[in-house]
Write a protein that holds these residues in place. Sequence first.
Motif, PDB file in Angstrom:
ATOM      1  N   PHE A   1       0.832  -1.202   0.000  1.00 25.53           N
ATOM      2  CA  PHE A   1       0.000   0.000   0.000  1.00 25.53           C
ATOM      3  C   PHE A   1       0.873   1.261   0.000  1.00 25.53           C
ATOM      4  N   ARG A   2       1.971   1.200   0.733  1.00 23.97           N
ATOM      5  CA  ARG A   2       2.887   2.346   0.765  1.00 23.97           C
ATOM      6  C   ARG A   2       3.518   2.576  -0.601  1.00 23.97           C
ATOM      7  N   ALA A   3       3.701   1.491  -1.368  1.00 27.33           N
ATOM      8  CA  ALA A   3       4.263   1.628  -2.719  1.00 27.33           C
ATOM      9  C   ALA A   3       3.330   2.454  -3.603  1.00 27.33           C
ATOM     10  N   LEU A   4       2.029   2.274  -3.416  1.00 27.81           N
ATOM     11  CA  LEU A   4       1.062   3.095  -4.159  1.00 27.81           C
ATOM     12  C   LEU A   4       1.224   4.564  -3.776  1.00 27.81           C
ATOM     13  N   GLN A   5       1.307   4.816  -2.487  1.00 31.75           N
ATOM     14  CA  GLN A   5       1.420   6.191  -2.010  1.00 31.75           C
ATOM     15  C   GLN A   5       2.703   6.865  -2.498  1.00 31.75           C
ATOM     16  N   LYS A   6       3.790   6.100  -2.526  1.00 31.12           N
ATOM     17  CA  LYS A   6       5.065   6.659  -2.993  1.00 31.12           C
ATOM     18  C   LYS A   6       4.995   7.069  -4.455  1.00 31.12           C
ATOM     19  N   ASN A   7       4.076   6.441  -5.182  1.00 28.10           N
ATOM     20  CA  ASN A   7       3.891   6.780  -6.596  1.00 28.10           C
ATOM     21  C   ASN A   7       2.768   7.797  -6.793  1.00 28.10           C
ATOM     22  N   GLY A   8       2.377   8.457  -5.721  1.00 26.17           N
ATOM     23  CA  GLY A   8       1.378   9.513  -5.825  1.00 26.17           C
ATOM     24  C   GLY A   8      -0.045   9.033  -5.949  1.00 26.17           C
ATOM     25  N   ILE A   9      -0.307   7.762  -5.633  1.00 23.64           N
ATOM     26  CA  ILE A   9      -1.654   7.199  -5.741  1.00 23.64           C
ATOM     27  C   ILE A   9      -2.294   7.184  -4.365  1.00 23.64           C
ATOM     28  N   PRO A  10      -3.356   7.977  -4.147  1.00 21.09           N
ATOM     29  CA  PRO A  10      -3.995   7.994  -2.830  1.00 21.09           C
ATOM     30  C   PRO A  10      -4.661   6.662  -2.504  1.00 21.09           C
ATOM     31  N   VAL A  11      -4.574   6.280  -1.237  1.00 22.01           N
ATOM     32  CA  VAL A  11      -5.148   5.022  -0.764  1.00 22.01           C
ATOM     33  C   VAL A  11      -6.160   5.333   0.334  1.00 22.01           C
ATOM     34  N   VAL A  12      -7.360   4.765   0.204  1.00 20.90           N
ATOM     35  CA  VAL A  12      -8.367   4.861   1.256  1.00 20.90           C
ATOM     36  C   VAL A  12      -8.652   3.453   1.762  1.00 20.90           C
ATOM     37  N   VAL A  13      -8.417   3.233   3.048  1.00 22.38           N
ATOM     38  CA  VAL A  13      -8.677   1.939   3.679  1.00 22.38           C
ATOM     39  C   VAL A  13     -10.079   1.974   4.276  1.00 22.38           C
ATOM     40  N   PHE A  14     -10.890   0.957   3.981  1.00 24.75           N
ATOM     41  CA  PHE A  14     -12.245   0.931   4.533  1.00 24.75           C
ATOM     42  C   PHE A  14     -12.558  -0.406   5.189  1.00 24.75           C
ATOM     43  N   ASP A  15     -13.460  -0.357   6.155  1.00 24.36           N
ATOM     44  CA  ASP A  15     -13.965  -1.513   6.906  1.00 24.36           C
ATOM     45  C   ASP A  15     -12.914  -2.108   7.836  1.00 24.36           C
ATOM     46  N   ARG A  16     -11.805  -2.599   7.281  1.00 25.29           N
ATOM     47  CA  ARG A  16     -10.771  -3.241   8.089  1.00 25.29           C
ATOM     48  C   ARG A  16      -9.554  -2.316   8.190  1.00 25.29           C
ATOM     49  N   ASP A  17      -9.141  -2.045   9.393  1.00 24.17           N
ATOM     50  CA  ASP A  17      -8.045  -1.097   9.616  1.00 24.17           C
ATOM     51  C   ASP A  17      -6.693  -1.724   9.282  1.00 24.17           C
ATOM     52  N   CYS A  18      -5.727  -0.859   8.991  1.00 17.87           N
ATOM     53  CA  CYS A  18      -4.326  -1.245   8.810  1.00 17.87           C
ATOM     54  C   CYS A  18      -3.527  -0.466   9.853  1.00 17.87           C
ATOM     55  N   PRO A  19      -3.401  -0.968  11.068  1.00 16.68           N
ATOM     56  CA  PRO A  19      -2.717  -0.228  12.131  1.00 16.68           C
ATOM     57  C   PRO A  19      -1.281   0.128  11.730  1.00 16.68           C
ATOM     58  N   GLY A  20      -0.937   1.395  11.881  1.00 16.35           N
ATOM     59  CA  GLY A  20       0.408   1.845  11.534  1.00 16.35           C
ATOM     60  C   GLY A  20       0.531   2.409  10.141  1.00 16.35           C
ATOM     61  N   LEU A  21      -0.459   2.166   9.286  1.00 15.62           N
ATOM     62  CA  LEU A  21      -0.437   2.717   7.933  1.00 15.62           C
ATOM     63  C   LEU A  21      -1.077   4.086   7.945  1.00 15.62           C
ATOM     64  N   GLU A  22      -0.333   5.096   7.497  1.00 16.62           N
ATOM     65  CA  GLU A  22      -0.872   6.447   7.410  1.00 16.62           C
ATOM     66  C   GLU A  22      -1.624   6.596   6.093  1.00 16.62           C
ATOM     67  N   ALA A  23      -2.925   6.654   6.194  1.00 16.93           N
ATOM     68  CA  ALA A  23      -3.785   6.749   5.011  1.00 16.93           C
ATOM     69  C   ALA A  23      -5.160   7.224   5.454  1.00 16.93           C
ATOM     70  N   ASP A  24      -5.983   7.653   4.501  1.00 22.54           N
ATOM     71  CA  ASP A  24      -7.381   7.942   4.804  1.00 22.54           C
ATOM     72  C   ASP A  24      -8.082   6.635   5.144  1.00 22.54           C
ATOM     73  N   LYS A  25      -8.951   6.676   6.158  1.00 19.94           N
ATOM     74  CA  LYS A  25      -9.615   5.453   6.599  1.00 19.94           C
ATOM     75  C   LYS A  25     -11.090   5.720   6.886  1.00 19.94           C
TER      76      LYS A  25
END
Length: 339
Positions: free
Chosen positions: A137-161
């Motif tokens: 998921f961080r690889a997406l973010q490093k390439n400028g692709i926004p990530v939104v995590v829904f329903d199930r959390d990803c503890p420690g991942l900085e993203a919209d949730k």
Amino acid sequence: MKKGRVTITDIARELNIAPSTVSRALNNHPAIKKETKEAVKELAQQLDYQPNFLALSLLRKKSNTIGVVVPEITSHFFSAIITGIQDVIANSEYNIMICLTNESFEEEVVVIKKLLKMQVDGVLVSPASGTKEFDHFRALQKNGIPVVVFDRDCPGLEADKVLVDDYAGAFQAVEYLIKSGCKKIAHLGGPPNLSTTKHRLQGFLDALKSGNMSICEEHIAYVQGFSHEDGLEPAMTLLSSSNPPDAIFAMNDNIAISAMHVARKLGYNIPEDISIVGFDDEPHSSFFRPSLSTVWQPVYSLGMLSARIVLQRLKEDDVQRPFREEVFKPELVIRGSSR
């Protein structure tokens, strides 16, 4: 005219003009004469010309596609979320591409790599039950692709949730069972790695403590999946033990329905001998006899808000804006399967 897909070059050849002129005419470029625009558009319509969005995405470095990554789509839960996403995205310039991970971390990594290669503009993801690390998921973010995590959390991942307060839902359900007179409440939990499993388990435990109820380790069991079949054996183990519970709070409705099936098979009367409460409020839950008490969560709204957040990210130039974490509140729905 050749058979097959009609291209800009084909239209240009028919009208004896340059392909660049056709392209500009189709895009209403002000430098192209009105007569030329009309001729190009008329021929394009006659030939059923369809723009090559893949070529356009390579040219613009923008695919106008949002990837939606989910564990499965057979349940009402995820299909309702996807409907919510689609209803929002349909009013935008973007399309969605639905990808399944089948609850596999390995498949999830492969899917994310493919979406990255396809240059999707954003990704909405509900992680697989086997996902414990988030570098893909961080690889997406490093390439400028926004990530939104829904329903199930990803503890420690900085993203919209966009999440649901699973803890509150579980606490409310177990508190109700205690107040209804249940003395030995069991829990059928999901795969231990999932955030939803952990939060619902903690809500269960804290509700017991709050009600001055003892915690019996043998009354806590885990399922490996979320289907009816996955709940049968753990429910049988609980209900056929020498110290059976008089209530079960299940991870989801499917597992709760499995427990109802096993209880009837063993001669229990529901809810006189045992109360059963699920989580999700699947549409079919109200049609069982007795109908299933459960915890409702706003899954359609979960999908809609996730889509709105990713669209907002794609519109903004300031990528440093703080990440959002939105949490919906669930509600207890009392029906016939509990006292």
